[in-house]
Design a protein around this motif. Structure first.
Motif, short mmCIF file in Angstrom:
data_model
loop_
_atom_site.label_atom_id
_atom_site.label_comp_id
_atom_site.label_asym_id
_atom_site.label_seq_id
_atom_site.Cartn_x
_atom_site.Cartn_y
_atom_site.Cartn_z
N ALA B 409 21.77 -1.57 5.01
CA ALA B 409 20.61 -0.91 5.63
C ALA B 409 19.30 -1.42 5.02
CB ALA B 409 20.72 0.60 5.48
N LEU B 410 19.22 -1.42 3.69
CA LEU B 410 17.96 -1.81 3.04
C LEU B 410 17.55 -3.23 3.40
CD1 LEU B 410 17.90 -0.50 -0.66
CD2 LEU B 410 16.59 0.31 1.29
N HIS B 411 18.49 -4.16 3.33
CA HIS B 411 18.13 -5.56 3.60
C HIS B 411 17.67 -5.74 5.04
CE1 HIS B 411 20.52 -7.43 0.01
NE2 HIS B 411 19.95 -6.31 -0.32
N GLY B 412 18.34 -5.07 5.94
CA GLY B 412 17.92 -5.16 7.35
C GLY B 412 16.51 -4.63 7.53
N TRP B 413 16.25 -3.48 6.92
CA TRP B 413 14.91 -2.90 7.02
C TRP B 413 13.87 -3.79 6.35
CZ3 TRP B 413 17.20 2.51 5.53
CH2 TRP B 413 17.56 3.20 6.69
N TYR B 414 14.18 -4.26 5.15
CA TYR B 414 13.26 -5.19 4.48
C TYR B 414 12.91 -6.33 5.43
CZ TYR B 414 14.39 -3.36 -0.28
OH TYR B 414 14.57 -2.60 -1.41
N GLY B 415 13.95 -6.89 6.02
CA GLY B 415 13.77 -8.06 6.88
C GLY B 415 12.87 -7.75 8.06
N GLN B 416 13.14 -6.62 8.73
CA GLN B 416 12.37 -6.32 9.94
C GLN B 416 10.89 -6.15 9.60
OE1 GLN B 416 14.16 -7.03 12.22
NE2 GLN B 416 13.14 -6.41 14.11
N ALA B 435 6.53 -21.23 15.90
CA ALA B 435 6.36 -20.75 14.52
C ALA B 435 7.70 -20.29 13.96
CB ALA B 435 5.35 -19.62 14.49
N GLY B 436 8.50 -19.66 14.79
CA GLY B 436 9.84 -19.26 14.37
C GLY B 436 10.07 -17.76 14.22
N PHE B 437 8.99 -16.98 14.21
CA PHE B 437 9.17 -15.54 13.93
C PHE B 437 9.85 -14.79 15.08
CE2 PHE B 437 5.26 -16.71 11.52
CZ PHE B 437 5.82 -16.62 10.26
N ALA B 438 9.57 -15.21 16.31
CA ALA B 438 10.14 -14.48 17.45
C ALA B 438 11.65 -14.44 17.33
CB ALA B 438 9.73 -15.16 18.76
N LYS B 439 12.23 -15.59 17.03
CA LYS B 439 13.69 -15.65 16.89
C LYS B 439 14.15 -14.87 15.66
CE LYS B 439 17.54 -18.86 16.34
NZ LYS B 439 18.47 -17.98 17.07
N LEU B 440 13.46 -15.06 14.55
CA LEU B 440 13.88 -14.37 13.32
C LEU B 440 13.85 -12.85 13.52
CD1 LEU B 440 12.03 -16.52 10.62
CD2 LEU B 440 14.52 -16.31 10.89
N ARG B 441 12.79 -12.37 14.14
CA ARG B 441 12.67 -10.92 14.33
C ARG B 441 13.73 -10.39 15.29
NH1 ARG B 441 7.19 -8.98 16.81
NH2 ARG B 441 8.12 -10.06 18.58
N ALA B 442 13.91 -11.09 16.39
CA ALA B 442 14.89 -10.62 17.37
C ALA B 442 16.30 -10.67 16.78
CB ALA B 442 14.82 -11.48 18.63
N ASP B 443 16.58 -11.70 16.01
CA ASP B 443 17.92 -11.82 15.42
C ASP B 443 18.14 -10.72 14.38
OD1 ASP B 443 18.01 -14.03 17.01
OD2 ASP B 443 18.33 -15.48 15.42
N ASN B 444 17.18 -10.59 13.47
CA ASN B 444 17.34 -9.59 12.41
C ASN B 444 17.38 -8.18 12.99
OD1 ASN B 444 17.26 -9.08 9.36
ND2 ASN B 444 15.66 -7.72 10.11
#
Lengths: 686, 686
Positions: B409-416, B435-444
């Motif tokens: 839970a914590l790591h997922g929240w940190y990431g988002q 830039a890459g964030f769209a994919k990172l955010r949607a994936d995480n």
């Protein structure tokens, strides 16, 4: 394309894999719960001032419901989304009678149309706004009588315009844009150039595919002297062939986090010659003998006036981010009333669980608060819009900028947090595009940084407040009605029992004190940093975190609370029962703000008081949660505008959702890359 | 397709609209700043325990760099992304020598390969994980010797498997899944049925297109009695034709928030007959005379064992969300060193500004903390993995579940939060897909709710802690090394000066006290709610907000701080200078946690102490910010794995970014819907 899809939909409805033989009654059951409210009354008050504008736009959407149904378009390509948006615009805009004359009479109507469109799809809303506000208002605010023809052509959609301010290398710092417009006296022309790659105008909406006209911001150079940023109106595409004009290179900025249907593009100029009249010459002119002149001698002031075209864009964000937040909450709350999980033999709706209520209800409260500040901005809009034209340096304009800035930032942030939480509250199904959150989040995300990056823009609010305070040191009275609390609630109101958290007047004085607290803290820190760093800009920058940002937020929240209280009082007069239910929402807003406070202000409460606040939040989340389905019924946008498979007012979550899935392209198809699966099997010897 | 794109890229590089005639040196200039650190040492320690596994996977990616470069694929369709992912899997997985035997010897290696793939693309990482963990480990954990052949076939990729647990109507509450497996003694077969539409297995990775085999969870019914959820291994597609087997309806779940390349699908069964051996019969069997038997009599305990297959999936989230967070920070910090805005005649990198450092550095500190808890989980993994097989009811397994749950839970929240902030910190350009964030955010984002919804899963941690505490009331000693602090730091350590916030031992005792504080508060609240509500489940649910959730978080943060401290101590032994720089990151983690605290624990500090904390955060953000480009150089993933146009280690932000834009499909093309623009012009009479 839509037709084909419809047919597919009908076909597979007959052949569907999912056989729902009875209607789901869960949402209606939840509707029976909670206290009775006057739904129509709340609805009407909540929709002020746009009820009529929205009705017109939404009725038009209803005529071509499929064209506005996101569920059907999740797989559309970037180019396809642009086309779809143009179809939407063509269907709605010409029917809205938005003309130069009608808007002069009531400027707010334009915002009504644009945010009405944007409430369904920010793509078409923004594309219209780029033309009707960023382009037209730049020409109107900065041009003169000779530009009126251009404005009227634009209102009649003969031209489609864009507004070229931001560059690849400069966003927030507009004063440093690199594009130049050099005056050539021999031909009385202006020669526009992009001297470096970073000078490319960038992200400019409508440049990618649509616009033939542009208002662009360039450094005006006359006789070797740079007179600062000025705006020019120029063609960028040939009206007939739609090809870029010689000297103009343009293209599309490509794939984005969202909003693929907006044709954001870039513009590069190479010795592009335009006639003198391209200069929007309200504040600066070049005389027939080639001399630059301006009745505003101060270059910085002149620059400030160049940016007035941004204000309507920011207002639209104040409005539309609230609408999107509301859409997300509508979906999540309805879904939570239908979705059952845990709770024993008979499972309970997840909306029953205290955690779920705690996750959603504060966002509902913030959405109400945002609706209040939206109304305030709209109330002021027409007057300020005219003042920007007639008296742009009036303190009322500065005040309006400060108000719009803090709400532009706050509403965007509220939205991003709320939409993410709503998505998570729908768990797995919230991850489906057919739920609607993916689009809402990606669209609202743009608000964080466009029309003024939030952390930069909100500084305008704290700067304004502190300037007013510093003025009082010199004996100037406080003119703004929004700052009358300064010095008035300078001591903390007594906090002796938990019940005070449900008294609006006490809460307002606490919020006033809180804002005063941040004013004092900020001034002290600024002084301290001024001593440490000499350079006042450095001192200012070092006072943002924990001080000036908190000051601006606390001011915004105070204004929201006051407006909220007026709303509740008015509601209560008309229907005490409804007023009581919504008062709870207001108390929740206030106590949640206090509960989530992380600054040193939180430590002005003792442990017992902090617990009162936390307990009040928990209790109010519970109470509002019980009423929430009814509240949502009152404020929700129509189903065909929200267009979510899981947030429909009929509560048929699973049926609509599986239908969306079954009708998506390729649902039942084998992989077109089946050969790769066979390849995989051969890769390793068993 | 990739080839064609390459050619286009080369062509337009020659013809490119953007002429960068000199290299940008801004990133290198920032590299010179800050204190010296031993980059290799920090790198090696940070990459434990996966340095070798990642090297192997990342070297393979380098061989086909384009196939792993997201910039080139932003416009790929859903089907195209699935195909691309299969190509990636085919390129990497067979070369990694992941076999039944090798994994039995070192289970962690599998996680190394999977998260190595996932670090570049969660799509391929997850698709591999679905098969290698969810499917294979379910069969392995719950099956018996007779299922070994199936396992070995799966390791050799002869079969591709999925794991059908979640249903349309049931996610978190697995005990209530509706799918039934009814034993038919006459043929000694099991008959699988989906009795309702909501019984459809849903979101099942690999069902949409790839899998021919499935491990599915059904209510086992023998002789009219429901014996609870059991797992079965069954074919779902014909091995040769790849068509669904008779009795099985399957399809793809359609468009999602992200991860389009994963073929999540649904499964419906209608009188689907499978032989008895389909039952994974480690814990329950049906005797030849048709009687159900199990050596675990308690139905709930039996159910708990069924879920052990989830643990590796959760571990993978613990690992991969840290990697994605790191990627986002790498992009944002490098970009901030290059991007200049404001600051006078010569503009300054935005990384210089205190606000920007405050926005980014706490996330860098949290990423370090997450890397520490990741290492802890990995250290425990092999032992616990075997224990799950041999002694699944061991307290060590329970402890492991509790640890993995809180960090999942914590790591997922940190990431988002981090990814969103990084995206916003890159302002407009952060909105570009390149830039890459769209994919990172949607994936995480998927991590928030899959493999156990975060708010549900984190309750396992608080439940475990309170069970251990309650055990002590009965005289049981505390076995877990992670809970030894209970009762030890029951009084608050003295906080008499600001410097204490830079003393690790003091911070640890404060964090221990904090966790003890929440234990006490939670127990009191539970008791109070127990009196008010009688039903202990209700009481438990009403104690989540402000209590149990905070307890679990505070425990996770305590463990992270302790692990972090060990890391810093070890680093300091090898290189004191590096140790000092990273100690700052640790202090920032700790003080930021305290600063952002919103619960009543914050009010155990007085106003002066709260200011010490805030000031320390500000100062440390500044110091870490100055060192951050070097820190990122040490911990960043290779450029070809991150694949961002604006986050490359060479700092050529604008050149790579404009190249990506110019090479995107249709950049310079006129709209294919030009007719609609002409139509618009005719809509209104001027």
């Amino acid at each position: 394309m839509v037709k084909g899809r419809r047919l597919h939909l009908i076909n597979s409805h007959i052949l569907g894999a999912f056989n729902f033989d009875k209607k789901c009654t869960a949402l209606d059951e939840y509707r029976e719960r909670g206290r009775q409210i006057n739904i129509k009354l709340l609805h009407d008050k909540f929709y002020e001032p746009f009820a009529e504008d929205y009705k017109q736009v939404w009725d038009l959407m209803k005529e071509k419901e499929d064209l506005f149904n996101h569920v059907l378009y999740a797989d559309l390509s970037r180019e396809g989304l642009k086309e779809r948006s143009q179809r939407q615009i063509n269907h709605i805009v010409p029917k809205c009678n938005v003309t130069y004359e009608s808007i002069q009479e009531n400027p707010l109507r334009k915002l009504g149309m644009l945010t009405g469109i944007g409430s369904n799809d920010l793509i078409s809303g923004t594309r219209s706004l780029v033309h009707f506000c960023l382009y037209i208002e730049t020409v109107q605010n900065l041009g003169t009588a000779k530009h009126l023809g251009i404005i009227k052509r634009a209102y009649a959609l003969k031209d489609y315009g864009c507004c070229g301010m931001t560059e690849l290398g400069h966003g927030s710092n507009v004063a440093k844009v690199e594009t130049t417009a050099t005056y050539d006296h021999s031909s009385r022309e202006l020669v526009i150039n992009s001297p470096t790659p970073t000078a490319a105008k960038w992200w400019i909406g409508a440049v990618g595919k649509t616009a033939n006209m542009a208002a662009i911001f360039c450094q005006l150079i006359v006789d070797g002297t740079n007179h600062g940023v000025h705006a020019f109106v120029v063609p960028i595409r040939d009206y007939e062939t739609h090809k870029p004009i010689n000297g103009v290179t343009l293209g599309d900025c490509g794939h984005k986090s969202g909003l693929q249907g907006i044709d954001n593009g870039f513009l590069l100029f190479k010795n592009y010659r335009v006639p003198y009249d391209a200069l929007l010459d309200k504040y600066s002119q070049i005389s027939p003998d080639g001399k630059f002149k301006s009745h505003i001698k101060n270059k910085e002031k002149r620059f400030g006036l160049m940016l007035t075209g941004l204000i309507t864009g920011r207002c639209s964000i104040v409005i539309v981010s609230e609408l999107h937040t509301r859409n997300a909450l509508t979906i999540a709350i309805r879904y939570a009333a239908v979705r059952k999980q845990f709770g024993g033999e008979i499972e309970r709706p997840i909306l029953d669980y205290p955690v779920h209520r705690f996750r959603l209800m504060p966002h509902l409260a913030k959405d109400f608060a945002a609706n209040m500040s939206m109304k305030l901005i709209c109330r002021l809009y027409n007057g300020r819009f005219r003042l920007i034209d007639s008296e742009p340096e009036s303190p009322d304009v500065t005040e309006f900028h400060a108000l719009v800035s803090v709400f532009k930032a706050l509403h965007g942030w509220y939205g991003q947090k709320a939409i993410q939480e709503c998505r998570e509250c729908c768990a797995g199904h919230g991850f489906s595009s057919y739920a609607g959150f993916a689009k809402l989040r990606a669209d609202n995300d743009a608000h964080m940084t466009w029309e003024g990056e939030n952390w930069v823009v909100i500084q305008q609010t704290s700067r304004w407040i502190l300037k007013v305070v510093q003025g009082t040191f010199k004996g100037h009275p406080i003119r703004s009605p929004y700052l009358q609390f300064i010095y008035l609630n300078a001591t903390k109101p007594r906090f002796s029992n938990k019940e005070q958290l449900k008294h609006a007047e006490w809460l307002i004085s606490l919020f006033e004190y809180r804002c005063n607290y941040y004013i004092t803290e900020s001034l002290n820190k600024l002084q301290e940093n001024g001593r440490s760093y000499q350079d006042m800009t450095v001192a200012w920058n070092r006072t943002q975190v924990h001080y000036l940002i908190d000051l601006a937020k606390s001011f915004g929240e105070l204004i929201q609370l006051k407006e909220f209280n007026n709303f509740v009082n008015d509601l209560t007069k008309k229907c005490p029962a409804t007023g009581q239910v919504i008062a709870n929402v207001m108390y929740l807003f206030a106590s949640h703000v206090l509960d989530q406070e992380t600054s040193s202000f939180k430590n002005t409460f003792d442990a017992e008081q902090a617990k009162w606040i936390a307990e009040t939040v928990d209790e109010l989340c519970d109470e509002v949660g019980e009423d929430s389905v009814k509240i949502i019924d009152a404020i929700a946008l129509p189903d065909h505008v929200i267009a979510s498979a899981i947030g429909h007012s009929d509560g048929q979550v699973y049926q609509r959702y599986t239908q969306a899935v079954e009708n998506a392209p390729g649902c039942f198809d084998p992989p077109s890359w089946l050969n790769l699966i066979h390849e995989t099997r051969k890769a390793i010897n068993l």
